[in-house]
Design a protein around this motif. Structure first.
Motif, PDB file in Angstrom:
ATOM      1  N   ALA A 144       0.697   3.441   6.919  1.00 20.30           N
ATOM      2  CA  ALA A 144      -0.480   3.475   6.055  1.00 20.30           C
ATOM      3  C   ALA A 144      -0.236   2.722   4.751  1.00 20.30           C
ATOM      4  O   ALA A 144      -1.080   1.940   4.296  1.00 20.30           O
ATOM      5  CB  ALA A 144      -0.861   4.928   5.764  1.00 20.30           C
ATOM      6  N   LEU A 145       0.933   2.926   4.142  1.00 20.58           N
ATOM      7  CA  LEU A 145       1.240   2.216   2.897  1.00 20.58           C
ATOM      8  C   LEU A 145       1.358   0.717   3.109  1.00 20.58           C
ATOM      9  O   LEU A 145       0.983  -0.083   2.248  1.00 20.58           O
ATOM     10  CB  LEU A 145       2.530   2.769   2.287  1.00 20.58           C
ATOM     11  N   ALA A 146       1.902   0.317   4.273  1.00 22.66           N
ATOM     12  CA  ALA A 146       1.999  -1.117   4.580  1.00 22.66           C
ATOM     13  C   ALA A 146       0.605  -1.742   4.665  1.00 22.66           C
ATOM     14  O   ALA A 146       0.381  -2.853   4.171  1.00 22.66           O
ATOM     15  CB  ALA A 146       2.767  -1.329   5.884  1.00 22.66           C
ATOM     16  N   MET A 147      -0.332  -1.025   5.290  1.00 20.79           N
ATOM     17  CA  MET A 147      -1.697  -1.539   5.381  1.00 20.79           C
ATOM     18  C   MET A 147      -2.358  -1.611   4.011  1.00 20.79           C
ATOM     19  O   MET A 147      -3.089  -2.556   3.714  1.00 20.79           O
ATOM     20  CB  MET A 147      -2.522  -0.655   6.318  1.00 20.79           C
ATOM     21  N   ILE A 148      -2.087  -0.588   3.180  1.00 22.48           N
ATOM     22  CA  ILE A 148      -2.644  -0.625   1.823  1.00 22.48           C
ATOM     23  C   ILE A 148      -2.084  -1.820   1.055  1.00 22.48           C
ATOM     24  O   ILE A 148      -2.820  -2.543   0.372  1.00 22.48           O
ATOM     25  CB  ILE A 148      -2.320   0.691   1.089  1.00 22.48           C
ATOM     26  N   SER A 149      -0.778  -2.046   1.160  1.00 19.79           N
ATOM     27  CA  SER A 149      -0.149  -3.170   0.465  1.00 19.79           C
ATOM     28  C   SER A 149      -0.675  -4.496   0.981  1.00 19.79           C
ATOM     29  O   SER A 149      -0.887  -5.447   0.217  1.00 19.79           O
ATOM     30  CB  SER A 149       1.378  -3.112   0.648  1.00 19.79           C
ATOM     31  N   GLU A 150      -0.873  -4.584   2.263  1.00 18.81           N
ATOM     32  CA  GLU A 150      -1.371  -5.823   2.854  1.00 18.81           C
ATOM     33  C   GLU A 150      -2.742  -6.190   2.296  1.00 18.81           C
ATOM     34  O   GLU A 150      -3.047  -7.358   2.040  1.00 18.81           O
ATOM     35  CB  GLU A 150      -1.446  -5.672   4.374  1.00 18.81           C
ATOM     36  N   ARG A 151      -3.584  -5.169   2.078  1.00 16.48           N
ATOM     37  CA  ARG A 151      -4.932  -5.444   1.585  1.00 16.48           C
ATOM     38  C   ARG A 151      -4.975  -5.729   0.093  1.00 16.48           C
ATOM     39  O   ARG A 151      -5.960  -6.236  -0.408  1.00 16.48           O
ATOM     40  CB  ARG A 151      -5.844  -4.252   1.903  1.00 16.48           C
ATOM     41  N   SER A 152      -3.892  -5.365  -0.625  1.00 19.86           N
ATOM     42  CA  SER A 152      -3.916  -5.526  -2.079  1.00 19.86           C
ATOM     43  C   SER A 152      -3.066  -6.703  -2.565  1.00 19.86           C
ATOM     44  O   SER A 152      -2.944  -6.911  -3.773  1.00 19.86           O
ATOM     45  CB  SER A 152      -3.430  -4.233  -2.754  1.00 19.86           C
ATOM     46  N   THR A 153      -2.485  -7.480  -1.662  1.00 19.32           N
ATOM     47  CA  THR A 153      -1.642  -8.619  -2.037  1.00 19.32           C
ATOM     48  C   THR A 153      -2.043  -9.854  -1.239  1.00 19.32           C
ATOM     49  O   THR A 153      -2.779  -9.766  -0.257  1.00 19.32           O
ATOM     50  CB  THR A 153      -0.153  -8.305  -1.774  1.00 19.32           C
ATOM     51  N   GLU A 154      -1.533 -11.003  -1.689  1.00 19.85           N
ATOM     52  CA  GLU A 154      -1.903 -12.269  -1.038  1.00 19.85           C
ATOM     53  C   GLU A 154      -0.735 -12.941  -0.335  1.00 19.85           C
ATOM     54  O   GLU A 154      -0.934 -13.704   0.604  1.00 19.85           O
ATOM     55  CB  GLU A 154      -2.510 -13.225  -2.076  1.00 19.85           C
ATOM     56  N   THR A 155       0.482 -12.714  -0.795  1.00 18.34           N
ATOM     57  CA  THR A 155       1.637 -13.366  -0.181  1.00 18.34           C
ATOM     58  C   THR A 155       2.603 -12.302   0.352  1.00 18.34           C
ATOM     59  O   THR A 155       2.553 -11.135  -0.045  1.00 18.34           O
ATOM     60  CB  THR A 155       2.384 -14.250  -1.188  1.00 18.34           C
ATOM     61  N   SER A 156       3.486 -12.735   1.247  1.00 19.94           N
ATOM     62  CA  SER A 156       4.459 -11.800   1.805  1.00 19.94           C
ATOM     63  C   SER A 156       5.403 -11.271   0.727  1.00 19.94           C
ATOM     64  O   SER A 156       5.819 -10.115   0.772  1.00 19.94           O
ATOM     65  CB  SER A 156       5.262 -12.479   2.924  1.00 19.94           C
ATOM     66  N   GLU A 158       4.639 -10.813  -2.487  1.00 21.28           N
ATOM     67  CA  GLU A 158       3.894  -9.810  -3.245  1.00 21.28           C
ATOM     68  C   GLU A 158       3.777  -8.508  -2.462  1.00 21.28           C
ATOM     69  O   GLU A 158       3.919  -7.415  -3.016  1.00 21.28           O
ATOM     70  CB  GLU A 158       2.501 -10.338  -3.579  1.00 21.28           C
ATOM     71  N   MET A 159       3.528  -8.637  -1.168  1.00 25.47           N
ATOM     72  CA  MET A 159       3.404  -7.446  -0.339  1.00 25.47           C
ATOM     73  C   MET A 159       4.717  -6.678  -0.297  1.00 25.47           C
ATOM     74  O   MET A 159       4.731  -5.445  -0.375  1.00 25.47           O
ATOM     75  CB  MET A 159       2.976  -7.833   1.080  1.00 25.47           C
ATOM     76  N   SER A 160       5.832  -7.403  -0.185  1.00 21.77           N
ATOM     77  CA  SER A 160       7.139  -6.760  -0.143  1.00 21.77           C
ATOM     78  C   SER A 160       7.404  -5.980  -1.428  1.00 21.77           C
ATOM     79  O   SER A 160       7.850  -4.829  -1.393  1.00 21.77           O
ATOM     80  CB  SER A 160       8.236  -7.801   0.079  1.00 21.77           C
ATOM     81  N   GLU A 161       7.122  -6.589  -2.564  1.00 23.26           N
ATOM     82  CA  GLU A 161       7.338  -5.933  -3.844  1.00 23.26           C
ATOM     83  C   GLU A 161       6.394  -4.755  -4.022  1.00 23.26           C
ATOM     84  O   GLU A 161       6.790  -3.677  -4.493  1.00 23.26           O
ATOM     85  CB  GLU A 161       7.147  -6.936  -4.985  1.00 23.26           C
ATOM     86  N   ASP A 162       5.121  -4.952  -3.627  1.00 16.25           N
ATOM     87  CA  ASP A 162       4.136  -3.885  -3.755  1.00 16.25           C
ATOM     88  C   ASP A 162       4.519  -2.685  -2.890  1.00 16.25           C
ATOM     89  O   ASP A 162       4.474  -1.538  -3.340  1.00 16.25           O
ATOM     90  CB  ASP A 162       2.759  -4.412  -3.326  1.00 16.25           C
ATOM     91  N   LEU A 163       4.929  -2.954  -1.659  1.00 18.83           N
ATOM     92  CA  LEU A 163       5.314  -1.873  -0.757  1.00 18.83           C
ATOM     93  C   LEU A 163       6.572  -1.166  -1.259  1.00 18.83           C
ATOM     94  O   LEU A 163       6.692   0.063  -1.158  1.00 18.83           O
ATOM     95  CB  LEU A 163       5.536  -2.421   0.653  1.00 18.83           C
ATOM     96  N   ARG A 164       7.498  -1.936  -1.822  1.00 19.52           N
ATOM     97  CA  ARG A 164       8.719  -1.338  -2.360  1.00 19.52           C
ATOM     98  C   ARG A 164       8.380  -0.365  -3.488  1.00 19.52           C
ATOM     99  O   ARG A 164       8.937   0.742  -3.551  1.00 19.52           O
ATOM    100  CB  ARG A 164       9.666  -2.426  -2.874  1.00 19.52           C
ATOM    101  N   LEU A 165       7.466  -0.761  -4.370  1.00 22.15           N
ATOM    102  CA  LEU A 165       7.076   0.104  -5.479  1.00 22.15           C
ATOM    103  C   LEU A 165       6.395   1.379  -4.972  1.00 22.15           C
ATOM    104  O   LEU A 165       6.636   2.476  -5.474  1.00 22.15           O
ATOM    105  CB  LEU A 165       6.147  -0.643  -6.425  1.00 22.15           C
ATOM    106  N   LEU A 230      -0.824   9.531  -0.407  1.00 22.34           N
ATOM    107  CA  LEU A 230      -1.597   8.536   0.340  1.00 22.34           C
ATOM    108  C   LEU A 230      -2.975   8.333  -0.283  1.00 22.34           C
ATOM    109  O   LEU A 230      -3.451   7.196  -0.390  1.00 22.34           O
ATOM    110  CB  LEU A 230      -1.739   8.978   1.800  1.00 22.34           C
ATOM    111  N   VAL A 231      -3.602   9.434  -0.664  1.00 23.99           N
ATOM    112  CA  VAL A 231      -4.929   9.338  -1.281  1.00 23.99           C
ATOM    113  C   VAL A 231      -4.856   8.568  -2.599  1.00 23.99           C
ATOM    114  O   VAL A 231      -5.665   7.656  -2.854  1.00 23.99           O
ATOM    115  CB  VAL A 231      -5.509  10.754  -1.513  1.00 23.99           C
ATOM    116  N   VAL A 232      -3.879   8.891  -3.438  1.00 29.38           N
ATOM    117  CA  VAL A 232      -3.746   8.225  -4.739  1.00 29.38           C
ATOM    118  C   VAL A 232      -3.461   6.740  -4.553  1.00 29.38           C
ATOM    119  O   VAL A 232      -4.049   5.895  -5.246  1.00 29.38           O
ATOM    120  CB  VAL A 232      -2.630   8.896  -5.571  1.00 29.38           C
ATOM    121  N   HIS A 233      -2.546   6.409  -3.629  1.00 28.85           N
ATOM    122  CA  HIS A 233      -2.249   4.987  -3.380  1.00 28.85           C
ATOM    123  C   HIS A 233      -3.496   4.222  -2.947  1.00 28.85           C
ATOM    124  O   HIS A 233      -3.737   3.098  -3.396  1.00 28.85           O
ATOM    125  CB  HIS A 233      -1.173   4.865  -2.299  1.00 28.85           C
TER     126      HIS A 233
END
Length: 323
Positions: A144-156, A158-165, A230-233
Motif C-alpha cells: 500500500a505504501l509503495a502504491m502511495i509513493s508511486e502516485r506522489s512521485t515522478e521518478t524512481s 524520488e519514489m525510493s526516497e519517499d518510500l524510505r521516509l 496507512l490512513v495518514v499517509h
C-alpha cells in the motif's frame, strides 16, 4: 529388585497414573494418582462414569478410540481434554491393543498429565499464527505504501526516497507502541503518533508551523497504529499532490475530541489551491482509507469538500483505538 514398592516410587517420580480395564465387565480400576487426575472419588469406575469429565468436544473421538483399543495392533495413545471443575487438563491414555499383555480378562495402561506440554504447543501455534498474520500485514502495508509513493512521485529516485521516509516513519511509529503490552505506562499517545507520521510531509522534517496537531491524551495500540498510519499517509499524499501541503502557504490542522464511546479526529486543510470535489468512482486511495477506517478501526470517514480546503472527519471506536 523391582518389587511393587519400588515400581510405585518410579511411577510417582515420572508422574504416571495407572489403570486397568476388565474387558467383560467394563470396570476400570485406577490408582490414587489417576483418581486425582480425573477428579473422581476412589473406587471402580466405568468408561461411562469417566465420560462425564471428558471435554464435550473430545468425547466422541475418545469414545470411538476406547471402543477400538482391543483391535489396535501394538501400542496406542489417545490425547484428550478432561474437565475438573473449571480447570481443563490434557490427558494422554496409553496402552497396548490386540489383547497384548492381557492378564485373565484385564488389560493395563497408564494416564499421563500432558497439560503443560499441550499448553506449550498451543502457545507455539498461536505465536506461529500471529507471526504469519503479521507477515501478511507487513506485505500489505509495504504494498500500500509503495502504491502511495508511486502516485506522489515522478521518478524512481524520488519514489525510493519517499518510500524510505514513509517506512521509516512507520517503523518509528511501531517503536512507540511496541512496549505497550509489557509496560502500559510507555504506551503510545495519539499526539506523538500523529506528529511522527506527519513529519515527512511537513517539508522541514520536524512539523514546523505548517502542520498543527492538537489531540487529547489517547492511547493507541499496535494494530490501530498500523491502520492509522496507512490512513495518514494516504491523506497526506493527497494533500501534497492536490491540497494544502502542495503550496508553500498551505497548512494542515489535525484535532481530536473524544468521549467514552468514540474518538473523532478532524483533518482540516487551509491555504491550498481551490478544492475541486472528485467525480466518478472512488480510486484506490479512497478505498484504502475507507477500508482501513471501517475494518481495522471499526469507524467511519466523511469528507467535506469546501473550496478553501477539505475537511475530513474520522470516527473511531475508542475501545478499538487502543488495540
Amino acid at each position: 529388585m523391582w518389587d511393587a514398592n519400588r515400581l510405585r516410587i518410579a511411577t510417582d517420580a515420572a508422574g504416571v497414573a495407572l489403570w486397568s480395564w476388565n474387558v467383560d465387565t467394563d470396570a476400570i480400576s485406577m490408582d490414587e494418582r489417576a483418581h486425582d487426575l480425573w477428579g473422581v472419588p476412589s473406587g471402580p469406575v466405568t468408561f461411562t462414569d469417566l465420560s462425564a469429565n471428558i471435554h464435550p468436544e473430545d468425547l466422541d473421538r475418545v469414545r470411538a478410540a476406547f471402543a477400538s483399543t482391543r483391535e489396535v495392533l501394538g501400542a496406542y495413545e489417545v490425547e484428550f481434554r478432561i474437565l475438573c471443575g473449571k480447570e481443563v487438563r490434557w490427558v494422554s491414555a496409553r496402552g497396548r491393543g490386540d489383547d497384548q499383555g492381557i492378564v485373565g480378562r484385564i488389560m493395563f495402561g497408564v494416564f499421563l498429565d500432558v497439560t503443560e506440554r499441550k499448553m506449550a504447543e498451543e502457545a507455539r501455534e498461536m505465536i506461529a499464527g500471529e507471526m504469519g498474520h503479521r507477515v501478511k500485514n507487513l506485505f500489505s502495508i509495504a504494498s500500500a505504501l509503495a502504491m502511495i509513493s508511486e502516485r506522489s512521485t515522478e521518478t524512481s529516485k524520488e519514489m525510493s526516497e519517499d518510500l524510505r521516509l514513509r517506512l521509516s516513519a512507520l517503523n518509528r511509529a511501531h517503536d512507540l507502541v511496541r512496549p505497550m503490552a509489557g509496560d502500559p505506562e510507555k504506551a503510545a499517545h495519539l499526539a506523538d503518533l500523529l506528529a511522527l507520521l506527519l513529519a515527512p510531509y511537513a517539508g522541514d522534517g520536524a512539523g514546523g508551523d505548517r502542520v498543527l496537531v492538537t489531540v487529547p491524551e489517547l492511547i493507541v495500540g499496535e494494530a490501530s497504529a498500523t491502520a492509522l498510519a496507512l490512513v495518514v499517509h494516504e491523506l497526506a499524499t493527497n494533500s501534497i499532490k492536490y491540497g494544502a501541503l502542495s503550496t508553500a502557504t498551505g497548512t494542515l490542522d489535525v484535532s481530536c475530541v473524544a468521549d467514552d464511546r468514540e474518538a473523532v479526529i478532524t483533518w482540516r486543510e487551509r491555504g491550498g489551491p481551490e478544492v475541486i470535489p472528485p467525480k466518478g468512482n472512488d480510486g484506490y486511495g479512497s478505498r484504502l482509507v475507507t477500508g482501513a477506517v471501517s475494518g481495522q478501526l471499526g469507524g467511519s470517514i466523511d469528507f467535506e469538500w469546501l473550496s478553501e480546503g477539505v475537511i475530513i472527519v474520522l470516527r473511531i471506536r475508542k475501545a478499538q483505538l487502543g488495540t
